[in-house]
Design an enzyme around this catalytic site. Structure first.
Site, PDB file in Angstrom:
ATOM      1  N   ARG A 213     -17.701  13.068 -39.607  1.00  0.00           N
ATOM      2  CA  ARG A 213     -19.237  13.374 -39.907  1.00  0.00           C
ATOM      3  C   ARG A 213     -18.990  14.134 -41.129  1.00  0.00           C
ATOM      4  O   ARG A 213     -20.093  14.051 -42.160  1.00  0.00           O
ATOM      5  CB  ARG A 213     -19.661  14.576 -39.052  1.00  0.00           C
ATOM      6  CG  ARG A 213     -20.489  13.733 -37.780  1.00  0.00           C
ATOM      7  CD  ARG A 213     -21.080  14.742 -36.814  1.00  0.00           C
ATOM      8  NE  ARG A 213     -20.225  15.862 -36.200  1.00  0.00           N
ATOM      9  CZ  ARG A 213     -20.394  16.910 -35.925  1.00  0.00           C
ATOM     10  NH1 ARG A 213     -21.494  17.739 -36.246  1.00  0.00           N
ATOM     11  NH2 ARG A 213     -19.447  17.652 -35.401  1.00  0.00           N
TER      12      ARG A 213
ATOM     13  N   LEU B  71     -14.743  14.182 -28.494  1.00  0.00           N
ATOM     14  CA  LEU B  71     -15.590  13.543 -29.269  1.00  0.00           C
ATOM     15  C   LEU B  71     -17.068  13.905 -29.204  1.00  0.00           C
ATOM     16  O   LEU B  71     -17.421  14.369 -28.044  1.00  0.00           O
ATOM     17  CB  LEU B  71     -15.464  12.105 -28.495  1.00  0.00           C
ATOM     18  CG  LEU B  71     -14.476  11.185 -28.881  1.00  0.00           C
ATOM     19  CD1 LEU B  71     -14.712   9.847 -27.899  1.00  0.00           C
ATOM     20  CD2 LEU B  71     -14.449  10.624 -30.251  1.00  0.00           C
ATOM     21  N   ASP B  72     -18.012  13.822 -30.321  1.00  0.00           N
ATOM     22  CA  ASP B  72     -19.326  14.292 -30.298  1.00  0.00           C
ATOM     23  C   ASP B  72     -20.156  13.463 -29.227  1.00  0.00           C
ATOM     24  O   ASP B  72     -19.649  12.126 -28.842  1.00  0.00           O
ATOM     25  CB  ASP B  72     -19.828  13.971 -31.487  1.00  0.00           C
ATOM     26  CG  ASP B  72     -19.201  14.951 -32.860  1.00  0.00           C
ATOM     27  OD1 ASP B  72     -18.664  16.006 -32.234  1.00  0.00           O
ATOM     28  OD2 ASP B  72     -19.087  14.448 -33.874  1.00  0.00           O
ATOM     29  N   PRO B  73     -21.188  14.094 -28.695  1.00  0.00           N
ATOM     30  CA  PRO B  73     -21.846  13.361 -27.738  1.00  0.00           C
ATOM     31  C   PRO B  73     -22.448  11.874 -27.973  1.00  0.00           C
ATOM     32  O   PRO B  73     -22.371  11.088 -27.305  1.00  0.00           O
ATOM     33  CB  PRO B  73     -23.251  14.275 -27.402  1.00  0.00           C
ATOM     34  CG  PRO B  73     -22.601  15.506 -27.946  1.00  0.00           C
ATOM     35  CD  PRO B  73     -21.633  15.469 -28.897  1.00  0.00           C
TER      36      PRO B  73
ATOM     37  N   ALA C 255     -20.935   9.952 -30.315  1.00  0.00           N
ATOM     38  CA  ALA C 255     -19.547   9.136 -30.532  1.00  0.00           C
ATOM     39  C   ALA C 255     -19.191   8.330 -29.054  1.00  0.00           C
ATOM     40  O   ALA C 255     -19.481   9.008 -27.963  1.00  0.00           O
ATOM     41  CB  ALA C 255     -18.643   9.851 -31.027  1.00  0.00           C
TER      42      ALA C 255
END
Length: 259
Positions: free
Chosen positions: A215, A40-42, A44
């Site tokens: 994204r 997971l992106d930071p 998110a």
């Protein structure tokens, strides 16, 4: 396998390290395998499946599971990384965007679609992570498009931005340098931290297959609208059979392990 609810501004690596330290303290272990099923992106939040010991063998099959995401896209602007980890770099027309157009464009993103992963991602290009090229502004790297599955793309809300900001008689007109101070609101706890109030926003729910970058969907959705778009919020609610309502908060893990 521990399903955890990753907080905003934590990397997946940091979350795994936190779990690793708690497991080590709870059981007195010095060395053991640990990993996660899907980064997971930071910025998110949401479901991160952390696998420990023999459960790490299940990571590939867990990664193959369908995912469900909810979030918010801001329309009429872009950022280099397609979310709020970086500041807005360009603004675009958005006055023509309405719910009918949004629904028409949404339909184009259901089924098998081709997408190019973000340069600010862990995708490998010639043996290096794409983000390494992006961070040193190396334009020689090219990520090839790939086919992904979007089973359902639902728009759950549409919010128009503040009106009349393009009127040259309006003191908050976009050409007014004070727009950066007077027409931004801090919606999210983030270093870049602000979303201009004049921009419209849409909330969404997406169910998709392995390897889908939300994204990239935001970027492509903005282009298809004849405008721009970026993510201002993203939450993963499901991975395969596992759902966010069964996930542990980080401050609950120690109690879970010791009882």
């Amino acid at each position: 396998m521990l399903p955890i609810d990753k907080p905003r501004q934590w990397t997946s690596f940091q979350a795994v390290n936190k779990v690793k330290a708690l497991v080590r303290n709870a059981y007195g272990l010095k060395k053991f395998k640990i990993g996660h099923a899907g980064t997971l992106d930071p910025l998110a939040t949401g479901l991160l499946l952390v696998c420990i010991g023999k459960a790490t063998k299940e990571i590939p099959s867990l990664q193959d599971g369908d995912k469900v995401y909810t979030g918010t896209m801001v329309l009429g602007a872009t950022t280099p990384c397609y979310d709020l980890e970086q500041a807005i770099d360009s603004y675009y027309p958005y006055e023509h965007i309405n719910p009918i157009l949004i629904d028409e464009i949404r339909r184009r993103f259901e089924g098998e679609i081709m997408q190019v992963p973000p340069m600010y991602s862990a995708v490998k290009v010639d043996g290096q992570r794409a983000y390494e090229y992006a961070r040193r502004d190396d334009s020689t790297a090219t990520i090839q498009p790939k086919a992904v599955q979007v089973y359902n793309f639902e728009i759950t809300a549409f919010r128009e931005g503040l009106n009349n900001l393009n009127n040259p008689n309006n003191p908050n007109n976009l050409n007014n340098p004070n727009i950066q101070k007077t027409q931004k609101t801090k919606l999210y706890d983030n270093p870049q931290g602000t979303v201009p109030e004049h921009l419209p926003q849409v909330d969404f729910r997406i169910r998709c297959g392995k390897g889908t970058y939300i994204r990239s969907i935001a970027r492509d959705f903005g282009l298809a609208l004849g405008s721009g778009a970026f993510l201002s919020a993203l939450r993963r609610e499901q991975v395969g059979q596992y759902t966010i309502d069964k996930a542990l908060q980080l401050d609950q893990i120690e109690t879970y392990l010791t009882h």
